[in-house]
Write a protein that holds these residues in place. Structure first.
Motif, PDB file in Angstrom:
ATOM      1  N   GLN A  33      12.537  -8.676   4.096  1.00 51.09           N
ATOM      2  CA  GLN A  33      12.614  -9.430   2.840  1.00 51.09           C
ATOM      3  C   GLN A  33      11.435 -10.389   2.657  1.00 51.09           C
ATOM      4  N   TYR A  80      18.318   2.590  -2.521  1.00 45.14           N
ATOM      5  CA  TYR A  80      18.796   1.622  -3.513  1.00 45.14           C
ATOM      6  C   TYR A  80      20.057   0.955  -2.993  1.00 45.14           C
ATOM      7  N   GLY A 115      21.257  -4.273  -6.474  1.00 41.78           N
ATOM      8  CA  GLY A 115      20.144  -4.905  -7.171  1.00 41.78           C
ATOM      9  C   GLY A 115      18.872  -5.003  -6.344  1.00 41.78           C
ATOM     10  N   SER A 116      18.854  -4.369  -5.178  1.00 40.42           N
ATOM     11  CA  SER A 116      17.654  -4.408  -4.340  1.00 40.42           C
ATOM     12  C   SER A 116      17.300  -3.001  -3.855  1.00 40.42           C
ATOM     13  N   SER A 141      12.196  -5.020   1.984  1.00 33.71           N
ATOM     14  CA  SER A 141      13.366  -5.130   1.117  1.00 33.71           C
ATOM     15  C   SER A 141      13.024  -6.078  -0.017  1.00 33.71           C
ATOM     16  N   THR A 142      13.300  -5.642  -1.232  1.00 37.55           N
ATOM     17  CA  THR A 142      12.953  -6.475  -2.384  1.00 37.55           C
ATOM     18  C   THR A 142      13.976  -6.319  -3.496  1.00 37.55           C
ATOM     19  N   MET A 143      14.115  -7.346  -4.292  1.00 35.65           N
ATOM     20  CA  MET A 143      14.991  -7.282  -5.458  1.00 35.65           C
ATOM     21  C   MET A 143      14.359  -6.350  -6.493  1.00 35.65           C
ATOM     22  N   ASN A 181      13.365  -5.726  -9.976  1.00 34.59           N
ATOM     23  CA  ASN A 181      13.140  -6.512 -11.195  1.00 34.59           C
ATOM     24  C   ASN A 181      12.251  -5.735 -12.161  1.00 34.59           C
TER      25      ASN A 181
END
Length: 81
Positions: free
Chosen positions: A5, A27, A30-31, A47-49, A51
């Motif tokens: 993250q 998936y 939301g991340s 790991s990323t949101m 957006n």
């Protein structure tokens, strides 16, 4: 070592930037969790949101991280003070 993250995906947010190829995208609501080949033989996990745009498998992307987020470990996985 760096936590997944703490790696910015698809941008050059920090001074330490590498190019890599997305090997796998998972998936998680939301991340997204990525496995990225940077040419070392070991994949980088990030790991990323989500957006907006999600990196696809096979896509070449930039990843970046802040050096202060890194932790040095020895061969046994123990913290180097």
């Amino acid at each position: 070592m760096i936590r997944p993250q703490k790696i910015a995906v698809g941008c050059r947010s920090y001074a330490n930037t590498l190019k890599g190829r997305v090997v796998c995208t998972s998936y998680l609501g939301g991340s997204a969790l990525y496995e990225i080949d940077i040419g070392t033989g070991l994949p980088v996990r990030a790991s990323t949101m989500i957006n907006g745009q999600v990196a696809r498998e096979g896509e070449t992307i930039d990843i970046s991280f802040n050096a202060s987020a890194c932790v040095l470990l020895d061969e046994q996985g123990l913290l180097i003070a």
